[in-house]
Design a protein around this motif. Sequence first.
Motif, short mmCIF file in Angstrom:
data_model
loop_
_atom_site.label_atom_id
_atom_site.label_comp_id
_atom_site.label_asym_id
_atom_site.label_seq_id
_atom_site.Cartn_x
_atom_site.Cartn_y
_atom_site.Cartn_z
N GLU A 130 9.37 8.67 -1.20
CA GLU A 130 9.82 9.46 -2.68
C GLU A 130 9.35 11.10 -2.20
OE1 GLU A 130 8.77 7.80 -6.02
OE2 GLU A 130 10.08 5.38 -5.48
N ILE A 131 10.22 11.91 -2.21
CA ILE A 131 9.64 12.95 -2.12
C ILE A 131 9.90 13.54 -2.91
CG2 ILE A 131 10.06 15.71 -1.70
CD1 ILE A 131 11.04 13.84 1.05
N THR A 132 8.94 14.45 -3.88
CA THR A 132 8.85 15.14 -5.98
C THR A 132 8.55 16.27 -5.52
OG1 THR A 132 6.86 13.24 -5.96
CG2 THR A 132 8.83 12.47 -6.41
N GLY A 133 7.88 16.77 -7.15
CA GLY A 133 7.25 17.73 -6.74
C GLY A 133 8.93 19.09 -7.14
N PRO A 134 8.38 19.92 -7.54
CA PRO A 134 9.01 21.35 -8.82
C PRO A 134 10.30 21.98 -6.74
CG PRO A 134 6.79 21.37 -8.97
CD PRO A 134 6.76 20.54 -8.32
N ALA A 135 9.71 20.95 -5.67
CA ALA A 135 10.30 21.81 -4.05
C ALA A 135 11.47 20.61 -3.62
CB ALA A 135 9.48 22.02 -3.55
N PHE A 185 0.98 -0.94 0.24
CA PHE A 185 0.26 -0.10 0.16
C PHE A 185 0.77 1.28 -0.16
CE2 PHE A 185 0.85 0.27 4.57
CZ PHE A 185 0.80 0.91 5.06
N THR A 186 0.54 2.21 -0.75
CA THR A 186 1.05 3.69 -0.70
C THR A 186 0.35 4.01 -0.09
OG1 THR A 186 2.79 2.73 -2.42
CG2 THR A 186 2.42 5.34 -2.37
N ASP A 187 0.85 5.29 0.64
CA ASP A 187 0.40 6.44 0.99
C ASP A 187 0.97 7.73 1.09
OD1 ASP A 187 2.19 7.21 3.33
OD2 ASP A 187 1.60 5.86 4.24
N GLU A 188 0.33 8.95 0.56
CA GLU A 188 0.76 10.20 -0.19
C GLU A 188 0.00 10.94 0.79
OE1 GLU A 188 0.59 11.08 -3.70
OE2 GLU A 188 -0.72 12.15 -3.56
N MET A 189 1.19 12.41 1.30
CA MET A 189 0.80 13.89 1.87
C MET A 189 1.20 14.55 0.71
SD MET A 189 2.19 16.75 3.26
CE MET A 189 4.34 16.53 3.59
N ASP A 190 0.80 15.79 0.23
CA ASP A 190 0.73 16.49 -0.75
C ASP A 190 1.04 18.30 0.21
OD1 ASP A 190 0.70 18.36 -2.83
OD2 ASP A 190 -1.93 17.54 -3.72
N GLY A 191 2.13 18.28 -0.30
CA GLY A 191 2.56 19.33 0.47
C GLY A 191 2.04 20.61 -0.61
N GLY A 192 1.84 20.45 -1.96
CA GLY A 192 1.78 21.02 -3.09
C GLY A 192 2.86 21.99 -3.40
N GLU A 193 3.70 21.87 -3.15
CA GLU A 193 5.01 22.24 -4.09
C GLU A 193 5.69 21.24 -4.50
OE1 GLU A 193 6.45 24.48 -6.64
OE2 GLU A 193 4.12 25.35 -6.28
N PHE A 194 5.74 19.90 -3.16
CA PHE A 194 6.22 18.68 -3.61
C PHE A 194 5.05 17.67 -2.71
CE2 PHE A 194 6.39 20.53 1.44
CZ PHE A 194 6.16 19.78 1.92
N VAL A 195 5.72 16.30 -2.73
CA VAL A 195 4.53 15.59 -2.41
C VAL A 195 5.24 14.11 -1.55
CG1 VAL A 195 2.92 13.20 -3.77
CG2 VAL A 195 2.77 15.81 -4.20
N VAL A 196 5.18 13.63 -0.42
CA VAL A 196 6.10 12.69 -0.39
C VAL A 196 4.91 11.67 -0.22
CG1 VAL A 196 6.49 11.71 2.57
CG2 VAL A 196 6.42 14.33 2.29
N ARG A 197 5.65 10.92 -0.97
CA ARG A 197 5.11 9.16 -0.84
C ARG A 197 5.82 7.92 -0.25
NH1 ARG A 197 1.87 6.88 -6.39
NH2 ARG A 197 0.99 9.09 -6.24
N THR A 198 4.92 7.40 1.12
CA THR A 198 5.57 5.89 1.37
C THR A 198 5.19 4.31 0.70
OG1 THR A 198 6.25 7.29 3.48
CG2 THR A 198 6.18 5.11 3.22
N VAL A 199 6.25 4.22 0.29
CA VAL A 199 5.43 2.62 -0.54
C VAL A 199 5.93 1.40 0.93
CG1 VAL A 199 5.79 0.57 -2.05
CG2 VAL A 199 5.98 2.96 -2.80
N HIS A 200 4.61 0.94 1.03
CA HIS A 200 5.03 -0.29 2.33
C HIS A 200 4.37 -1.32 1.14
CE1 HIS A 200 3.26 3.50 3.86
NE2 HIS A 200 4.10 2.87 5.40
#
Length: 138
Positions: free
Chosen positions: A104-109, A72-87
């Motif tokens: 993984e932390i992705t996005g412009p920031a 399962f994967t959960d995600e936190m959307d920080g606007g300029e970045f997204v924190v996604r954790t795969v378990h």
Amino acid sequence: MWEYEYSVETGADAGTVWRHWSDMAAWPEWNDGIAKIEVDGPFAVGTTFTMVPPGDEPIRMRLVEIVPGELFTDEMDGGEFVVRTVHRLEPVEGGGARIVYRTEITGPAAGQIGPEIGPAITADFPDVLAALVRRAEA
């Protein structure tokens, strides 16, 4: 992108680990990084939840991917970045499972934010997985 992965093996079968993962209300019982959790639905894609780390601000997250018994994967959307954790659960030859947490932390920031918050987010992975293994093997 910023990324980190940690894994551990357990003699417990994947189904046992999965039962602990899918019981989100019980996460604080074995995950010391969660003082409180509020879950807004079943363990299903799209369900949102709010975790409160000890002494910290609440974090709003969402389940974005579920493959029953596997990951399962959960995600936190920080606007300029997204924190996604795969378990993820992987079978181990001879029985048991490898439990993998990958953030993984992705996005412009991400280039700036990742090194700032990534290590804090993932610092407790060894302790959390050790506690999960103890619970699954009990």
